[in-house]
Write an enzyme that holds these catalytic residues in place. Structure first.
Site, PDB file in Angstrom:
ATOM      1  N   THR A 138      -2.040   0.886   1.974  1.00  0.00           N
ATOM      2  CA  THR A 138      -2.138   2.348   2.004  1.00  0.00           C
ATOM      3  C   THR A 138      -2.654   2.857   0.673  1.00  0.00           C
ATOM      4  O   THR A 138      -2.143   2.492  -0.387  1.00  0.00           O
ATOM      5  CB  THR A 138      -0.767   2.977   2.301  1.00  0.00           C
ATOM      6  OG1 THR A 138      -0.269   2.455   3.529  1.00  0.00           O
ATOM      7  CG2 THR A 138      -0.864   4.489   2.407  1.00  0.00           C
ATOM      8  N   LEU A 144       4.084   3.013  -1.658  1.00  0.00           N
ATOM      9  CA  LEU A 144       3.060   2.970  -0.622  1.00  0.00           C
ATOM     10  C   LEU A 144       2.826   1.505  -0.281  1.00  0.00           C
ATOM     11  O   LEU A 144       2.814   0.649  -1.169  1.00  0.00           O
ATOM     12  CB  LEU A 144       1.754   3.607  -1.107  1.00  0.00           C
ATOM     13  CG  LEU A 144       1.793   5.105  -1.458  1.00  0.00           C
ATOM     14  CD1 LEU A 144       0.406   5.573  -1.895  1.00  0.00           C
ATOM     15  CD2 LEU A 144       2.294   5.933  -0.292  1.00  0.00           C
ATOM     16  N   ASP A 145       2.653   1.215   1.001  1.00  0.00           N
ATOM     17  CA  ASP A 145       2.349  -0.152   1.408  1.00  0.00           C
ATOM     18  C   ASP A 145       1.102  -0.649   0.690  1.00  0.00           C
ATOM     19  O   ASP A 145       0.250   0.148   0.284  1.00  0.00           O
ATOM     20  CB  ASP A 145       2.132  -0.226   2.921  1.00  0.00           C
ATOM     21  CG  ASP A 145       3.368   0.154   3.710  1.00  0.00           C
ATOM     22  OD1 ASP A 145       4.476   0.014   3.165  1.00  0.00           O
ATOM     23  OD2 ASP A 145       3.222   0.589   4.864  1.00  0.00           O
ATOM     24  N   LYS A 146       0.983  -1.953   0.576  1.00  0.00           N
ATOM     25  CA  LYS A 146      -0.174  -2.548  -0.092  1.00  0.00           C
ATOM     26  C   LYS A 146      -1.486  -1.977   0.446  1.00  0.00           C
ATOM     27  O   LYS A 146      -2.396  -1.641  -0.326  1.00  0.00           O
ATOM     28  CB  LYS A 146      -0.170  -4.076   0.104  1.00  0.00           C
ATOM     29  CG  LYS A 146      -1.389  -4.778  -0.475  1.00  0.00           C
ATOM     30  CD  LYS A 146      -1.328  -6.281  -0.217  1.00  0.00           C
ATOM     31  CE  LYS A 146      -2.575  -6.979  -0.772  1.00  0.00           C
ATOM     32  NZ  LYS A 146      -2.536  -8.440  -0.544  1.00  0.00           N
TER      33      LYS A 146
END
Length: 326
Positions: free
Chosen positions: A145, A141-143
């Site tokens: 998200t 997951l993106d930072k």
């Protein structure tokens, strides 16, 4: 069998009857290792015998095979006592709810304070991935998200999860708040996604060479100038949801500095919304649902976690503003 303790296997007549290939035989007896890893260890010289061995055929009855397990290397990543919101854990994997702002894996600019640092501290029973004592990150997951992630604690589980993701035999649903309210109730977003040729930190659908990406969108609520949407992933490309919403629907996620339209957002937001997001720097995107068949136990696993408080506060404010407008 303990770590680095050699194991001696002797081929019997029953083995000859039951197995056509040596790799199948080895996989049957060495249950801690996947077939792919056994093949790698075979090529790396971890199996010895008085006879020449071939993975594609069984050696004669009475053949002795000595297996020398590879030494489990310690990772260079340091363990750090960072709180984790764990939803489920067994000896093979763990499911957790990642907060927005936590980077998944150490990288330039974020060498520590990451999810992997936290897992190394929490999981004292890691069997490792490959020959290294580290967790298996199957998806990221993106930072910015938040939401549900699965982490493998050993090799066979890691490979099983990779297979589930690659064949799309896994449920993944996200929720987001986006700029714009003139979007269809349901739509499938489909494109190639690749590195943006003009900005290497971004991804784009406007590429000649990229990987296929499919996102299924459903609108949960329309507001004055925003929408609350649910997104079901069929593939999992880097920044897929953010890119698809921004470039294919022209409805970027609220508070997304990379793919959003900041000036238009500021114009569309009330002072109350601006106040809520004044000190929050991440996109309003949350991985809400994760469901799959456990690669080892074959149990059906399903997890659902509501978005974080700031997401709920923004939704409540949007609902309030819609009621006042009507």
């Amino acid at each position: 069998m303990t770590d680095n303790e050699k194991l001696i296997l002797t081929i019997t007549q029953d083995d000859i009857s039951n197995f056509k290939r040596l790799d199948a035989y080895l996989s049957h007896y060495l249950t801690d290792y996947s077939r792919n890893l056994i093949k790698k260890m075979f090529l790396d010289g971890h199996f010895e015998s008085e006879r020449k061995l071939e993975l594609k055929k069984m050696p004669p009855t009475g053949t002795k095979i000595i297996f020398h397990p590879p030494e489990l290397r310690s990772t260079d990543i340091i363990a750090q006592d960072i709180p984790l919101d764990i939803l489920f854990e067994d000896e093979y994997l763990m499911i957790l709810n990642k907060p927005a702002g936590l980077v998944v894996h150490p990288a330039p600019g974020n060498y520590d304070g990451t999810l992997v640092n936290a897992i190394l501290h929490h999981c004292q029973d890691l069997k490792g991935i490959g020959n290294e004592k580290r967790p298996g990150i199957v998806h990221r997951l993106d930072k910015g998200t938040s939401g549900i992630m699965v982490i493998a604690k050993e090799q066979k589980t890691h490979e099983g999860l990779v297979e589930l993701f690659s064949t799309h035999n896994i449920q993944r649903k996200y929720e987001a708040i986006v700029l714009g309210n003139r979007i269809p109730q349901e739509r499938t977003l489909e494109s190639l996604i690749g590195r943006n040729p003009h900005n290497r930190l971004k991804m784009s659908t406007k590429v000649k060479n990229g990987k296929p990406a499919v996102t299924h969108l459903k609108v949960l609520d329309y507001f004055n100038r925003f929408s609350h949407v649910e997104l079901t992933l069929e593939t999992g490309r880097t920044h897929q949801i953010r890119v698809h919403l921004s470039e294919l629907l022209n409805t970027p996620i609220l508070n997304d500095e990379t793919y959003g339209r900041t000036k238009e957002e500021q114009h569309a937001m009330s002072s109350q919304l601006k106040g809520l997001l004044k000190d929050y720097e991440y996109p309003l995107l949350h991985a809400k649902v994760l469901g799959f068949t456990h690669p080892i136990t074959k149990n059906e696993l399903f997890f659902e976690k509501d978005p974080p408080e700031i997401f709920q506060q923004v939704l409540n404010q949007l609902r309030l503003e819609l009621e006042k407008a009507n």
